[in-house]
Design a protein around this motif. Sequence first.
Motif, mmCIF file in Angstrom:
data_model
loop_
_atom_site.group_PDB
_atom_site.id
_atom_site.type_symbol
_atom_site.label_atom_id
_atom_site.label_comp_id
_atom_site.label_asym_id
_atom_site.label_seq_id
_atom_site.Cartn_x
_atom_site.Cartn_y
_atom_site.Cartn_z
ATOM 1 N N SER A 1 0.887 -0.999 -0.124
ATOM 2 C CA SER A 1 0.093 -0.090 0.082
ATOM 3 C C SER A 1 0.967 1.212 -0.074
ATOM 4 C CB SER A 1 -0.737 0.162 1.277
ATOM 5 O OG SER A 1 -0.162 0.800 2.391
ATOM 6 N N ARG A 2 0.435 2.374 0.029
ATOM 7 C CA ARG A 2 1.266 3.649 0.088
ATOM 8 C C ARG A 2 2.024 3.866 1.455
ATOM 9 N NH1 ARG A 2 -3.245 7.203 -2.462
ATOM 10 N NH2 ARG A 2 -4.055 5.854 -1.013
ATOM 11 N N ASP B 1 2.795 3.067 -4.807
ATOM 12 C CA ASP B 1 1.445 3.549 -5.302
ATOM 13 C C ASP B 1 1.113 2.924 -6.656
ATOM 14 O OD1 ASP B 1 -0.486 4.940 -6.391
ATOM 15 O OD2 ASP B 1 0.284 7.105 -5.588
ATOM 16 N N GLY C 1 -0.814 3.281 -8.698
ATOM 17 C CA GLY C 1 -1.461 3.942 -9.842
ATOM 18 C C GLY C 1 -0.422 4.848 -10.354
ATOM 19 N N ALA D 1 -6.103 -3.164 -3.683
ATOM 20 C CA ALA D 1 -6.076 -1.708 -3.569
ATOM 21 C C ALA D 1 -7.129 -0.800 -4.371
ATOM 22 C CB ALA D 1 -4.391 -1.012 -3.815
ATOM 23 N N THR E 1 -9.756 2.817 -4.327
ATOM 24 C CA THR E 1 -10.362 4.000 -3.782
ATOM 25 C C THR E 1 -11.714 4.319 -4.165
ATOM 26 O OG1 THR E 1 -9.611 6.126 -3.131
ATOM 27 C CG2 THR E 1 -9.154 5.838 -5.451
ATOM 28 N N ARG F 1 -7.949 10.000 -10.638
ATOM 29 C CA ARG F 1 -7.589 9.616 -9.406
ATOM 30 C C ARG F 1 -8.070 7.996 -9.195
ATOM 31 N NH1 ARG F 1 -7.921 15.006 -7.186
ATOM 32 N NH2 ARG F 1 -9.998 14.321 -6.447
ATOM 33 N N ALA G 1 -5.957 4.232 -9.293
ATOM 34 C CA ALA G 1 -5.986 3.336 -8.454
ATOM 35 C C ALA G 1 -6.485 1.913 -8.770
ATOM 36 C CB ALA G 1 -6.592 3.825 -7.002
ATOM 37 N N ASN G 2 -7.943 2.052 -9.436
ATOM 38 C CA ASN G 2 -8.744 0.871 -9.376
ATOM 39 C C ASN G 2 -8.448 0.333 -10.598
ATOM 40 O OD1 ASN G 2 -9.603 1.984 -6.874
ATOM 41 N ND2 ASN G 2 -11.817 2.362 -7.807
ATOM 42 N N GLY H 1 -3.961 0.626 -11.503
ATOM 43 C CA GLY H 1 -3.214 0.102 -10.606
ATOM 44 C C GLY H 1 -3.128 -1.396 -10.590
#
Length: 262
Positions: free
Chosen positions: A37-38, A60, A62, A88, A90, A106, A110-111, A114
């Motif tokens: 994770s970050r 990260d 993404g 992971a 968001t 964003r 991530a989704n 990532g």
Amino acid sequence: MWEIRDKNIWITGASSGVGQALVKLLVKRNNFIIVSSRSRTKLLELQMLAPTRIRVLDCDVGNDEDMVRAQRALSELTDQLDLVIACAGTCEYDDGLQLDIASYRRVFDANFFGVVNTLRLALPHLARAMSPAQKPVFAAVGSLSSVVGFPRAEAYGASKAALGYFLDAVRADTSRVALSIVHIRPGFVDTPLTSTNDFSMPFLMSPESAAERILSGLEAGHKQIDFPRRLSLPLRFLGFFRTLWFRFCAPKITRIYKLRFH
Ligand SMILES: NC(=O)c1ccc[n+]([C@@H]2O[C@H](COP(=O)([O-])OP(=O)(O)OC[C@H]3O[C@@H](n4cnc5c(N)ncnc54)[C@H](OP(=O)(O)O)[C@@H]3O)[C@@H](O)[C@H]2O)c1
């Protein structure tokens, strides 16, 4: 049916919620787990559960540049992987149909991207685990919200729907090699991701119970793990008969009664 025991595993999104619950279950079964994770601090806390069997790889997912560094770090931690769970993610809602591109980016970073990044790093390590006796698994966590179009979930639901297509295409591309691609679609889980939701969340479950369902689905060899059934069945029905969703359900839950232009 296989047992997830004594395996090499990489879990992203491991610092909280579903990912962290998965790590806690899997470490009890003598697995070696790389957690990502970050937040390095949270991961180091998690590592205290089993310092020799949990290894920290903060990154990260993404961020393409950070994933170049993570690629080297992953290779230093392990040669081969039996199971990867890309957890992971968001969520940002689009209130009032603002269509704020930065927010959409964003969420997709991530989704969706990532998971693409995670698979890119994982593939050589998964390939090394391939043998006639063993089929390594790449699993990614989507969401039941992608089954129908939910108000305010334009970015989140679209990123998870894109993920579903991506996984299907990868499954098609790898259909002649010994690799399992698994799509996990949970309903509502009580985690930091949902803690600020200001609407009722039917059949809300604990992260522990979500993790147990994911593991039993993986061990049973399921390629699609949807839960809870009480939510997934009606949603899949409405996803099939979309007119019913848009005529009877969507108008009851949208918060937009009038469009405002600035
Ligand atoms: N909760 C639900 O109701 C629900 C329902 C359906 C699907 N899901 C999906 O389940 C997954 C886990 O969510 P959760 O509910 O457990 O939420 P959570 O507790 O907020 O966990 C999200 C995890 O992802 C990590 N993360 C977020 N962005 C990242 C990034 N760019 N790079 C690396 N790690 C990142 C977070 O850690 P850091 O902040 O430290 O990076 C955290 O470990 C997500 O994919 C989510 O979309 C959740």
